[in-house]
Design a protein around this motif. Structure first.
Motif, PDB file in Angstrom:
ATOM      1  N   ASP A 143       0.832  -1.202   0.000  1.00  0.00           N
ATOM      2  CA  ASP A 143       0.000   0.000   0.000  1.00  0.00           C
ATOM      3  C   ASP A 143       0.867   1.252   0.000  1.00  0.00           C
ATOM      4  O   ASP A 143       2.018   1.247   0.451  1.00  0.00           O
ATOM      5  CB  ASP A 143      -0.924   0.030   1.218  1.00  0.00           C
ATOM      6  CG  ASP A 143      -1.993  -1.048   1.155  1.00  0.00           C
ATOM      7  OD1 ASP A 143      -2.311  -1.497   0.033  1.00  0.00           O
ATOM      8  OD2 ASP A 143      -2.506  -1.438   2.222  1.00  0.00           O
ATOM      9  N   GLU A 144       0.303   2.313  -0.503  1.00  0.00           N
ATOM     10  CA  GLU A 144       0.988   3.597  -0.512  1.00  0.00           C
ATOM     11  C   GLU A 144       1.338   4.009   0.913  1.00  0.00           C
ATOM     12  O   GLU A 144       0.534   3.908   1.821  1.00  0.00           O
ATOM     13  CB  GLU A 144       0.083   4.640  -1.167  1.00  0.00           C
ATOM     14  CG  GLU A 144       0.708   5.999  -1.352  1.00  0.00           C
ATOM     15  CD  GLU A 144      -0.242   6.975  -2.013  1.00  0.00           C
ATOM     16  OE1 GLU A 144       0.206   8.075  -2.382  1.00  0.00           O
ATOM     17  OE2 GLU A 144      -1.430   6.632  -2.149  1.00  0.00           O
ATOM     18  N   GLU A 206       5.430   5.539  -2.740  1.00  0.00           N
ATOM     19  CA  GLU A 206       4.519   6.458  -3.408  1.00  0.00           C
ATOM     20  C   GLU A 206       4.012   5.802  -4.687  1.00  0.00           C
ATOM     21  O   GLU A 206       4.597   4.836  -5.179  1.00  0.00           O
ATOM     22  CB  GLU A 206       5.220   7.783  -3.727  1.00  0.00           C
ATOM     23  CG  GLU A 206       5.746   8.504  -2.497  1.00  0.00           C
ATOM     24  CD  GLU A 206       6.476   9.798  -2.854  1.00  0.00           C
ATOM     25  OE1 GLU A 206       6.499  10.145  -4.062  1.00  0.00           O
ATOM     26  OE2 GLU A 206       7.012  10.436  -1.930  1.00  0.00           O
ATOM     27  N   MET A 207       2.923   6.339  -5.223  1.00  0.00           N
ATOM     28  CA  MET A 207       2.339   5.761  -6.423  1.00  0.00           C
ATOM     29  C   MET A 207       3.328   5.769  -7.586  1.00  0.00           C
ATOM     30  O   MET A 207       3.337   4.859  -8.411  1.00  0.00           O
ATOM     31  CB  MET A 207       1.071   6.529  -6.811  1.00  0.00           C
ATOM     32  CG  MET A 207      -0.060   6.408  -5.798  1.00  0.00           C
ATOM     33  SD  MET A 207      -0.599   4.690  -5.566  1.00  0.00           S
ATOM     34  CE  MET A 207      -1.150   4.279  -7.211  1.00  0.00           C
ATOM     35  N   ASP A 209       6.340   5.110  -7.496  1.00  0.00           N
ATOM     36  CA  ASP A 209       7.363   4.067  -7.337  1.00  0.00           C
ATOM     37  C   ASP A 209       6.980   2.771  -8.034  1.00  0.00           C
ATOM     38  O   ASP A 209       7.803   1.850  -8.123  1.00  0.00           O
ATOM     39  CB  ASP A 209       7.608   3.793  -5.850  1.00  0.00           C
ATOM     40  CG  ASP A 209       8.230   4.981  -5.138  1.00  0.00           C
ATOM     41  OD1 ASP A 209       9.008   5.709  -5.786  1.00  0.00           O
ATOM     42  OD2 ASP A 209       7.942   5.188  -3.946  1.00  0.00           O
ATOM     43  N   SER A 210       5.751   2.654  -8.522  1.00  0.00           N
ATOM     44  CA  SER A 210       5.337   1.434  -9.229  1.00  0.00           C
ATOM     45  C   SER A 210       6.133   1.286 -10.518  1.00  0.00           C
ATOM     46  O   SER A 210       6.435   2.275 -11.202  1.00  0.00           O
ATOM     47  CB  SER A 210       3.838   1.489  -9.551  1.00  0.00           C
ATOM     48  OG  SER A 210       3.059   1.502  -8.374  1.00  0.00           O
ATOM     49  N   VAL A 228       2.430  -0.469  -6.330  1.00  0.00           N
ATOM     50  CA  VAL A 228       1.990   0.334  -5.194  1.00  0.00           C
ATOM     51  C   VAL A 228       0.494   0.601  -5.355  1.00  0.00           C
ATOM     52  O   VAL A 228       0.062   1.159  -6.370  1.00  0.00           O
ATOM     53  CB  VAL A 228       2.755   1.664  -5.101  1.00  0.00           C
ATOM     54  CG1 VAL A 228       2.304   2.467  -3.880  1.00  0.00           C
ATOM     55  CG2 VAL A 228       4.254   1.402  -5.031  1.00  0.00           C
ATOM     56  N   PRO A 230      -3.177   2.302  -4.001  1.00  0.00           N
ATOM     57  CA  PRO A 230      -3.613   3.481  -3.234  1.00  0.00           C
ATOM     58  C   PRO A 230      -4.027   3.091  -1.825  1.00  0.00           C
ATOM     59  O   PRO A 230      -4.639   2.044  -1.604  1.00  0.00           O
ATOM     60  CB  PRO A 230      -4.801   4.013  -4.040  1.00  0.00           C
ATOM     61  CG  PRO A 230      -4.613   3.450  -5.409  1.00  0.00           C
ATOM     62  CD  PRO A 230      -3.960   2.120  -5.223  1.00  0.00           C
ATOM     63  N   GLN A 231      -3.692   3.942  -0.874  1.00  0.00           N
ATOM     64  CA  GLN A 231      -4.031   3.682   0.518  1.00  0.00           C
ATOM     65  C   GLN A 231      -5.525   3.869   0.733  1.00  0.00           C
ATOM     66  O   GLN A 231      -6.110   4.846   0.260  1.00  0.00           O
ATOM     67  CB  GLN A 231      -3.243   4.611   1.440  1.00  0.00           C
ATOM     68  CG  GLN A 231      -3.406   4.303   2.925  1.00  0.00           C
ATOM     69  CD  GLN A 231      -2.535   5.193   3.791  1.00  0.00           C
ATOM     70  OE1 GLN A 231      -2.007   6.181   3.313  1.00  0.00           O
ATOM     71  NE2 GLN A 231      -2.386   4.857   5.046  1.00  0.00           N
TER      72      GLN A 231
END
Length: 336
Positions: A143-144, A206-207, A209-210, A228, A230-231
């Motif tokens: 998760d983020e 962070e998103m 980083d995917s 990654v 979303p939280q």
């Protein structure tokens, strides 16, 4: 024709995988310096029989590496190969330590049945020992805002090489370990155990980083994809009593989450509706009363006019008419 056919059957019977009464895993590919454990499943009627593990292209000419009746039968591999039988599960396992490229080849799980004309129950597999880099899990996710760890395996000949973590397609993004086998930055930690594996830990994801990355050692590398997600957003609920205690301010019109209670604005609407209804009824009653009074006044006016209406006198009606005024002196009485 009978003799050549018999020879063909005997030759084919020696090829790997020709015996199916025993089962094991498929072919394996391992890095140099790693270890492996192979399960060999046999039929229940073979519980009391001797089990063995051997190496070679053909079963009848393979070299015995371990036997359940004589664990020291192969002194050259003592400590490197071990065998253990579990009769309750009808399986025996073979473990091989610290593999090298020379250990690549065909291996056999076997149950010794005995007899000149009775073939052993066997199963074969090919183990390939290579030099290079691989990853334990090529797809990882978190998760983020969380962290994730990637395990990168390398062969024995790469133990002294520096280890790298790079973003695929961007050579300038590579992070390299120091002489101690470590690297540390704000959100990337690398640790090398100096034996067969180094780990990469990504923190505060962070998103952005995917994507695809690769871990490398020497000229070898293995690819891994980091995902990654979303939280999940959660909204805390605060009761009106707690809200008043903590802030000391008036709660909002939606300051309660009780499904059985009504919001304040609904109560205001009800009050306004009642006031409007009362005003409407009052106005209607006032208008009706005013209309009724006007009507009564008009009726009284008509009655008065009717009482004082005199019939018209015709000519000659006033002749010989006398007017007498009572309570008046006689001398004041006059004839009209």
């Amino acid at each position: 024709m009978t003799l050549p056919l018999l020879l063909i059957i005997l030759v084919l019977g020696e090829l790997p995988g020709s015996y199916c009464t025993m089962k094991t895993v498929g072919d394996l590919s391992l890095l140099e310096g790693q270890s492996v454990t192979v399960p060999c499943h046999y039929n229940p009627q073979y519980i009391s029989h001797v089990k063995y593990w051997c190496y070679g292209r053909m079963k009848d000419f393979c070299s015995s590496l371990a036997r359940t009746d004589d664990p020291t039968s192969a002194p050259n591999v003592k400590g490197k190969v071990t065998i253990a039988d579990d009769p309750t599960q009808h399986v025996f396992t073979v473990s091989m330590q610290n593999l090298t490229e020379g250990d690549s080849g065909w291996y056999w799980c076997g149950v010794e049945l005995g007899g000149m004309w009775v073939a052993d129950s066997t199963a074969s597999l090919y183990i390939s020992v290579i030099q290079g880099v691989s990853v334990v899990n090529s797809m990882v996710s978190a998760d983020e805002g969380r962290s994730v760890t990637v395990q990168c395996l390398y062969s024995k000949n790469l133990r002294s090489s520096e280890k790298r973590w790079c973003r695929s397609g961007n050579w300038n993004s590579c992070m390299v370990t120091d002489s101690e086998g470590t690297f540390s930055s704000r959100n990337v930690l690398i640790h090398d155990d100096k034996n067969s594996m180094f780990t990469v830990t990504l923190t505060q994801l962070e998103m952005r980083d995917s994507g695809w990355y690769w871990c490398g050692a020497g000229q070898q590398h293995g690819a891994v994809h980091v995902s990654v997600t979303p939280q999940a957003t959660t909204r805390a609920t605060v009761s009106p009593v707690q809200y008043l205690k903590t802030t000391g301010r008036t709660p909002s019109v939606m300051g309660t989450n009780d499904p059985h209670s009504r919001p304040v604005w609904e109560h205001l609407l009800v009050v306004c509706g009642i006031v409007l209804l009362v005003m409407t009824v009052s106005l209607a009653l006032w208008k009706l009363r005013k209309h009724y009074k006007k009507k009564q006044k008009h009726q009284r006016t008509n009655e008065t006019n009717d009482n004082f209406t005199m019939c018209p006198w015709r000519e000659g009606d006033y002749k010989n008419t006398s007017v007498i005024f009572l309570n008046a002196p006689a001398q004041q009485v006059q004839m009209l």
